[in-house]
Write a protein that holds these residues in place. Structure first.
Motif, mmCIF file in Angstrom:
data_model
loop_
_atom_site.group_PDB
_atom_site.id
_atom_site.type_symbol
_atom_site.label_atom_id
_atom_site.label_comp_id
_atom_site.label_asym_id
_atom_site.label_seq_id
_atom_site.Cartn_x
_atom_site.Cartn_y
_atom_site.Cartn_z
ATOM 1 N N LEU A 12 9.534 -4.061 7.466
ATOM 2 C CA LEU A 12 10.780 -3.932 6.706
ATOM 3 C C LEU A 12 10.640 -3.003 5.507
ATOM 4 O O LEU A 12 11.364 -3.147 4.509
ATOM 5 N N HIS A 13 9.721 -2.038 5.589
ATOM 6 C CA HIS A 13 9.571 -1.047 4.511
ATOM 7 C C HIS A 13 8.938 0.210 5.096
ATOM 8 O O HIS A 13 7.717 0.280 5.293
ATOM 9 N N THR A 14 9.776 1.222 5.387
ATOM 10 C CA THR A 14 9.281 2.482 5.965
ATOM 11 C C THR A 14 10.097 3.664 5.433
ATOM 12 O O THR A 14 11.215 3.493 4.961
ATOM 13 N N ASP A 44 14.368 4.401 2.849
ATOM 14 C CA ASP A 44 14.067 5.632 2.127
ATOM 15 C C ASP A 44 14.353 5.484 0.630
ATOM 16 O O ASP A 44 15.191 4.676 0.223
ATOM 17 N N HIS A 45 13.655 6.296 -0.176
ATOM 18 C CA HIS A 45 13.836 6.252 -1.625
ATOM 19 C C HIS A 45 15.249 6.690 -2.009
ATOM 20 O O HIS A 45 15.622 7.852 -1.828
ATOM 21 N N ASP A 46 16.028 5.770 -2.547
ATOM 22 C CA ASP A 46 17.314 6.068 -3.172
ATOM 23 C C ASP A 46 18.321 6.764 -2.260
ATOM 24 O O ASP A 46 19.236 7.429 -2.750
ATOM 25 N N VAL A 70 16.959 0.433 2.008
ATOM 26 C CA VAL A 70 16.842 1.464 0.973
ATOM 27 C C VAL A 70 15.799 0.966 -0.020
ATOM 28 O O VAL A 70 15.569 -0.245 -0.116
ATOM 29 N N GLU A 71 15.123 1.889 -0.702
ATOM 30 C CA GLU A 71 14.178 1.501 -1.758
ATOM 31 C C GLU A 71 14.640 2.169 -3.050
ATOM 32 O O GLU A 71 14.572 3.400 -3.174
ATOM 33 N N ILE A 72 15.131 1.376 -3.972
ATOM 34 C CA ILE A 72 15.734 1.919 -5.191
ATOM 35 C C ILE A 72 14.740 1.889 -6.349
ATOM 36 O O ILE A 72 14.096 0.861 -6.604
ATOM 37 N N ILE A 81 9.983 -0.185 -11.341
ATOM 38 C CA ILE A 81 9.927 -1.235 -10.327
ATOM 39 C C ILE A 81 10.779 -0.798 -9.139
ATOM 40 O O ILE A 81 11.921 -0.376 -9.315
ATOM 41 N N HIS A 82 10.220 -0.901 -7.945
ATOM 42 C CA HIS A 82 10.944 -0.524 -6.731
ATOM 43 C C HIS A 82 11.605 -1.751 -6.117
ATOM 44 O O HIS A 82 10.945 -2.755 -5.874
ATOM 45 N N VAL A 83 12.908 -1.627 -5.892
ATOM 46 C CA VAL A 83 13.666 -2.727 -5.301
ATOM 47 C C VAL A 83 14.112 -2.294 -3.906
ATOM 48 O O VAL A 83 14.822 -1.301 -3.766
ATOM 49 N N ALA A 196 9.707 -4.753 -4.131
ATOM 50 C CA ALA A 196 8.759 -4.062 -3.248
ATOM 51 C C ALA A 196 7.342 -4.138 -3.811
ATOM 52 O O ALA A 196 7.156 -4.166 -5.033
ATOM 53 N N HIS A 197 6.368 -4.165 -2.916
ATOM 54 C CA HIS A 197 4.924 -4.126 -3.246
ATOM 55 C C HIS A 197 4.600 -4.662 -4.652
ATOM 56 O O HIS A 197 4.113 -3.918 -5.506
ATOM 57 N N PRO A 198 4.841 -5.968 -4.881
ATOM 58 C CA PRO A 198 4.720 -6.531 -6.230
ATOM 59 C C PRO A 198 3.332 -6.413 -6.858
ATOM 60 O O PRO A 198 3.221 -6.444 -8.091
ATOM 61 N N ALA A 199 2.308 -6.231 -6.042
ATOM 62 C CA ALA A 199 0.960 -6.152 -6.628
ATOM 63 C C ALA A 199 0.639 -4.746 -7.129
ATOM 64 O O ALA A 199 -0.395 -4.532 -7.766
ATOM 65 N N ARG A 200 1.510 -3.777 -6.842
ATOM 66 C CA ARG A 200 1.197 -2.389 -7.216
ATOM 67 C C ARG A 200 1.512 -2.060 -8.666
ATOM 68 O O ARG A 200 1.137 -0.987 -9.148
ATOM 69 N N TYR A 201 2.219 -2.941 -9.364
ATOM 70 C CA TYR A 201 2.664 -2.568 -10.717
ATOM 71 C C TYR A 201 1.621 -2.844 -11.788
ATOM 72 O O TYR A 201 1.829 -2.526 -12.947
ATOM 73 N N SER A 253 5.092 -2.191 5.666
ATOM 74 C CA SER A 253 3.894 -1.337 5.605
ATOM 75 C C SER A 253 3.997 -0.261 4.532
ATOM 76 O O SER A 253 2.994 0.220 4.046
ATOM 77 N N ASP A 254 5.226 0.147 4.183
ATOM 78 C CA ASP A 254 5.442 1.332 3.341
ATOM 79 C C ASP A 254 4.960 2.582 4.070
ATOM 80 O O ASP A 254 4.438 3.526 3.459
ATOM 81 N N TYR A 255 5.167 2.584 5.367
ATOM 82 C CA TYR A 255 4.740 3.700 6.219
ATOM 83 C C TYR A 255 5.450 4.997 5.812
ATOM 84 O O TYR A 255 6.661 5.025 5.642
HETATM 85 MN MN MN Z 1 7.574 2.044 -3.575
#
Ligand code: MN
Ligand code: AMP
Ligand code: MN
Ligand code: MN
Length: 284
Positions: A12-14, A44-46, A70-72, A81-83, A196-201, A253-255
């Motif tokens: 659910l993240h590509t 996709d981003h925004d 969408v990834e905002i 922060i990416h939502v 999104a990817h909460p451990a990346r911040y 995956s954030d593929y």
């Molecule tokens: Mn992201």
């Protein structure tokens, strides 16, 4: 060290070429089918501009079911922060207005990045990055590809480290809308907002809990518990937080394509036990 993997048919993240991915939306759907993905969100981003093409390709016998995504990019007290938004109506006017605002912000940030890079000896930075982005929203990944092409570094990861992150010559400070605003665009359009990817911040435990509280307060309902960009242990920690805060748990995956450094599709571990799977909440 990346987390251990076992096959997972949900992603659910590509990303596609509609933002900074390397495969076209239909290429992404075909790739997902090959990797055994049954449920896919293009995030996709925004932008949601890749969804129509993806939808045309999806829905075949072996293809995945496609969820609108969408990834905002948002701003939460100076943190980017990416939502991720999932399962919304892409035509909803509030979302459309929000995303066209994002397009303007991305464009003016890109002009700022280009000016800074030019001062640093990079020629034609805007046009160079634009050539990689097509008519889609310009991102740092497009500048990274141009800088690699021009020989400023051996790969994109190095370009980010030397040029594009905070404190480096091509960095422009976060000017994204505040987190609750983006959550509202998604929820008004009937979707579910996910951190999104909460451990990346790289937030402390306390800050992360504050973020999750603010996100829930704003109407956010999901947490990306399993992410291709998480490290060993992160998924477990996020599963605990999802249970504690009552968030629906997502998997992504954030593929970004075959030559990108995040994970391949279909290789994510399953949700840890006790999580409420977000896809159970999707509309038919
Ligand atoms: Mn992201
Ligand atoms: P932007 O949203 O334009 O600020 O760009 C963020 C995107 O840049 C991420 O989604 C990744 O695709 C890419 N990115 C971020 N950090 C790195 C890195 N260290 N190396 C390569 N790509 C990166
Ligand atoms: Mn990206
Ligand atoms: Mn992403």
């Amino acid at each position: 060290m990346p987390a251990a993997h076992s096959p997972n048919p949900i992603d659910l993240h590509t990303h596609s070429t509609a933002s900074d991915g390397q495969l076209s939306p239909s290429g992404l759907i075909r790739h997902a089918a090959e990797k055994g993905i049954r449920l896919l969100a293009l995030t996709d981003h925004d932008t949601t501009d890749g969804l129509a093409e993806a939808r045309n390709q999806a829905g075949g016998e072996d293809g995945p079911r496609l969820i609108a995504g969408v990834e905002i990019s948002t701003n939460w007290f100076g943190h980017s922060i990416h939502v991720v938004g999932l399962d919304f109506d892409p035509a909803h006017p509030d979302l459309r207005r929000g995303l066209s605002e994002q397009a303007r912000r991305r464009e003016s940030r890109a002009i700022g990045i280009a000016e800074r890079l030019e001062k640093h000896g990079v020629k034609n930075a805007y046009q160079g990055a634009r050539a990689f982005a097509g008519d889609g929203p310009l991102g740092r990944a497009h500048f990274a590809r141009y800088l690699v092409q021009q020989g400023f570094a051996g790969d994109e990861r190095k370009v980010f480290k030397r040029y594009l992150i905070r404190g480096k010559p091509g960095y422009v400070a976060n000017q994204w809308p505040r987190l609750p605003e983006a959550v509202e665009w998604i929820t008004r359009a009937g979707g579910i907002a996910v951190v999104a990817h909460p451990a990346r911040y790289k937030l402390t435990r306390t800050k992360l809990r504050e973020l999750l509280l603010a996100f829930r307060e704003a109407g956010g309902r999901g947490l990306e518990v399993v992410s291709g960009s998480h490290h060993a242990g992160d998924n477990q920690q996020m599963a605990g937080l999802a249970r504690q805060f009552g968030f629906l748990a997502s998997v992504g995956s954030d593929y970004h394509g075959p030559r990108y450094f995040w994970l391949e599709m279909g290789r994510l571990p399953p949700l840890p036990p006790g999580c409420a799977a977000i896809w159970e909440a999707f509309q038919e």
